[in-house]
Every structure is written in structure tokens, then in C-alpha cells.
Enzyme design. Structure first.
Site, PDB file in Angstrom:
ATOM      1  N   CYS A   1      -1.697 -95.622  80.553  1.00  0.00           N
ATOM      2  CA  CYS A   1      -2.983 -95.730  79.580  1.00  0.00           C
ATOM      3  C   CYS A   1      -3.427 -96.871  79.603  1.00  0.00           C
ATOM      4  CB  CYS A   1      -2.366 -94.854  78.304  1.00  0.00           C
ATOM      5  SG  CYS A   1      -0.999 -94.325  78.283  1.00  0.00           S
ATOM      6  N   ASP A   2      -3.289 -98.199  79.165  1.00  0.00           N
ATOM      7  CA  ASP A   2      -3.902 -99.456  78.628  1.00  0.00           C
ATOM      8  C   ASP A   2      -4.090-100.362  80.053  1.00  0.00           C
ATOM      9  OD1 ASP A   2      -4.030 -97.910  76.048  1.00  0.00           O
ATOM     10  OD2 ASP A   2      -1.815 -99.404  76.153  1.00  0.00           O
TER      11      ASP A   2
ATOM     12  N   CYS B   1       2.059 -98.192  77.943  1.00  0.00           N
ATOM     13  CA  CYS B   1       2.079 -97.676  78.425  1.00  0.00           C
ATOM     14  C   CYS B   1       0.924 -98.124  79.697  1.00  0.00           C
ATOM     15  CB  CYS B   1       1.364 -96.407  78.409  1.00  0.00           C
ATOM     16  SG  CYS B   1       0.416 -95.112  79.490  1.00  0.00           S
TER      17      CYS B   1
END
Ligand code: NAP
Length: 303
Positions: free
Chosen positions: A134-135, A131
Site C-alpha cells: 500500500c505505502d 502494508c
């Protein structure tokens, strides 16, 4: 007993809830993780009709609010099984509870496909991610790679190019599956290097990911690249394992046509887990509408 239980609160499930509630149906959604489904991982959605640009996260939030403001109930619980009864359906939940409904919409979506190579699970969170939104922030001014050739991979590469110092986009074929407009945008960015036709064969580095061994799929040659992070974006697998006793599957996807009707009366399928050619946000939402209206006809008219 609910009128309609919707399994999964991604775009398909939440759209179904909007239509079901507007028709006055008592509607409960069950979601095992976070509402919004995979679209929350898309940094910019630019192909939803009439919305020129929106983040996937904002889209999911707006749709969630629309459904719940209309009175849909969202419960965070995993559906373990759906069983037909004389009155409708029993839905068994991970919490130990059971719910019942007159009709069920399976909008279970899909999860990220893994490469299936050594150390992939061990390095999850230590350099491997599925992701980018997200990261990605963990890789400011670092070197990352994205593997995959679809819209997700190319969008991720473009997104990461705004954070990392360099992005390798590794794909197993010279042609990309992604939309041409995205591929063009990626090619225009000076800090994206496209590496084709290569596959990731080995993950190196200790204790964190530090490099990739790549193999050329045409001539078998190998090369090593040093990286700080690898974003895997090689497609999805439908999350249908818990429903294989209930409905007919085809290659893991739920067999249902454009009317979203499965082989079981009263059970409908919507979104990415349904057998279909085009899996887009637009088609997931459209499926939600179709499945909800079909479920309403089933409940009210028995058709
Ligand atoms: P996808 O379109 O299925 O693409 C998966 C990519 O991964 C393909 O390029 C495939 O290569 C490659 N791949 C598959 N298995 C692999 C393996 N074991 N090793 C190396 N490469 C592998 O998946 P996606 O990009 O996640 O997109 C899924 C769906 O969502 C698509 O319909 C896509 O259009 C849609 N989507 C839309 C948007 C948007 O419209 N904004 C954004 C994201 C996703 P091959 O090409 O060689 O098969």
C-alpha cells in the site's frame, strides 16, 4: 433468512461462498473493510498450487468475482454479534440492521500486530506503515526498514528493495521464520542489510519518523539508524473479540478442528482466526471449502 452467513470476505470467507453457492445455498458475506483480507497486502503469491505467480490483489479480485458471479451477496457492514435463536442465528450489524441465517461461518481473519512502543500510533502515516504494497511507493529512492522475521517481513523487504535505495531488515533472532527461499533471495539483494538480533526500542524524528533506536537482544548494545520509513511486519492478532461470548477461544483463536466445527452447532470457523498450525493462503481457502461443506451438511442433514 439466509442459509449461510459468512463473516469476513478474505480468502477463507470467499472460498466458503464459492462452495456454498455451488451447492445452491442462499449465501451472504459481511465484510467490515475491503474484501480479500490480508492477501491483498502480499505483492507476489508464488506458493498457491498451479498458480506460479500472482499478486495478492489480483488473487483477491479473482476470488471475489468468482464468488459473486456464482450469486453470493457481499455486504460491507461490520458484524457486531451472532446470537443463537430457536430457528438459527441472529446477526447484529454496525449499520443497525439485523440479519438471520441457518448457519454461520466465522472467517474473520486477523489484523496486524503492533510493536507496542511509544509514538507508534502517532507516527502511523508519518513514516510507520503495516502494508508495504500500500505505502511502499511513497519511499522511492529513500531509506526504509522492515521489522519482523516471517514471510511477510522478508517478502516486504524484497518488494521494497525494488523501490527504496536501501532496506534494513531488522529481526529479533539470527534465524528467520520465513521460508528459506525468501531469506536467500533477500540476502542476495545488494540494497538489503540484515540487522539481527535487534529489536526496535525507540522511534525518533519530529514531526515525521526519521530514525530508530535498536537494541541487540544478546548483548544489550544499542545502535541508531536513520530511516525515512518503517514497515512493521511482526505477525497478526485474530479478530475474534466480538465472538468470545459465542464460541470457545484458545489464545484468542477460535477453537475448531480440521472439520471447522466450533463448540456451537451451526457455527463454523475458517481461515487465520481458527486454531491451527499452518496459516497460508492455501490453508485459508481449504478451510473455506471444509467449513462451507460442513455448514451444508448441518443445514440439509442436521449433522
Ligand atoms: P509470523 O510468521 O507470525 O512472523 C512474525 C515475525 O515477527 C516472527 O519472525 C517473530 O519473531 C516477529 N515478531 C513477533 N512479535 C514481535 C515483536 N513484538 N517484536 C519483534 N518481532 C516480533 O507472521 P507473518 O510473517 O505475518 O506471517 C503470518 C502467516 O502468514 C505465516 O503463516 C506465514 O507463513 C503466512 N504468510 C505466507 C506468505 C506466503 O506464503 N507467500 C506470505 C506472507 C505470510 P520470532 O520469529 O522470533 O517469533
Amino acid at each position: 433468512m439466509a442459509d449461510i452467513i459468512i463473516v469476513g470476505a478474505g480468502p477463507a470467507g470467499l472460498s466458503a461462498a464459492v462452495y456454498a453457492r455451488r451447492a445452491g445455498m442462499d449465501t451472504v458475506l459481511y465484510e467490515a473493510e475491503m474484501y480479500g483480507g490480508q492477501i491483498v497486502n502480499t505483492p507476489e503469491v508464488e506458493n498457491y498450487p498451479a498458480i506460479a505467480k500472482i499478486s495478492g490483489f489480483d488473487f483477491a479480485n479473482d476470488l471475489y468475482k468468482q464468488a459473486t458471479n456464482l450469486g453470493a451477496v457481499l455486504e460491507f457492514d461490520k458484524v457486531l454479534s451472532v446470537t443463537r435463536t430457536s430457528e438459527g442465528f441472529d446477526v447484529a450489524l454496525e449499520s443497525g440492521k439485523t440479519d438471520t441465517a441457518k448457519a454461520v461461518i466465522l472467517a474473520v481473519g486477523a489484523s496486524n500486530r503492533h510493536l507496542g512502543i511509544a509514538r507508534e500510533e502517532e507516527l502511523l502515516g508519518k513514516g510507520i506503515s503495516y502494508c508495504a504494497t500500500c505505502d511502499g511507493a511513497f519511499y522511492k529512492d529513500k531509506v526504509v526498514a522492515v521489522t519482523g522475521g516471517g514471510n511477510t517481513a522478508v517478502e516486504d523487504a524484497i518488494y521494497l528493495a525494488g523501490i527504496a535505495s536501501k532496506v534494513y531488515l531488522i529481526h529479533r533472532r539470527d534465524e528467520f521464520r520465513a521460508d528459506e527461499v525468501l531469506v536467500k533471495a533477500a540476502r542476495a539483494l545488494p540494497n538489503i542489510e540484515i540487522v539481527t538480533p535487534y529489536v526496535v526500542e525507540e522511534l525518533t524524528g519530529e514531526p515525521k519518523l526519521g530514525g530508530l533506536e535498536l537494541v541487540n537482544r544478546e548483548d544489550g548494545s544499542r545502535k541508531h539508524i536513520d530511516i525515512d520509513g518503517l514497515f512493521v511486519a511482526i505477525g497478526q492478532e485474530p479478530k475474534t473479540a466480538d465472538f468470545k461470548e459465542l464460541v470457545t477461544l484458545q489464545g484468542g483463536y477460535i477453537e475448531a478442528g480440521e472439520n471447522c466445527k466450533t463448540n456451537v452447532e451451526g457455527v463454523f470457523a475458517a481461515g487465520d482466526a481458527r486454531v491451527k498450525k499452518v496459516r497460508q493462503l492455501t490453508t485459508a481457502c481449504a478451510d473455506g471449502a471444509v467449513a462451507a461443506l460442513a455448514a451444508i451438511d448441518y443445514i440439509k442433514l442436521g449433522i
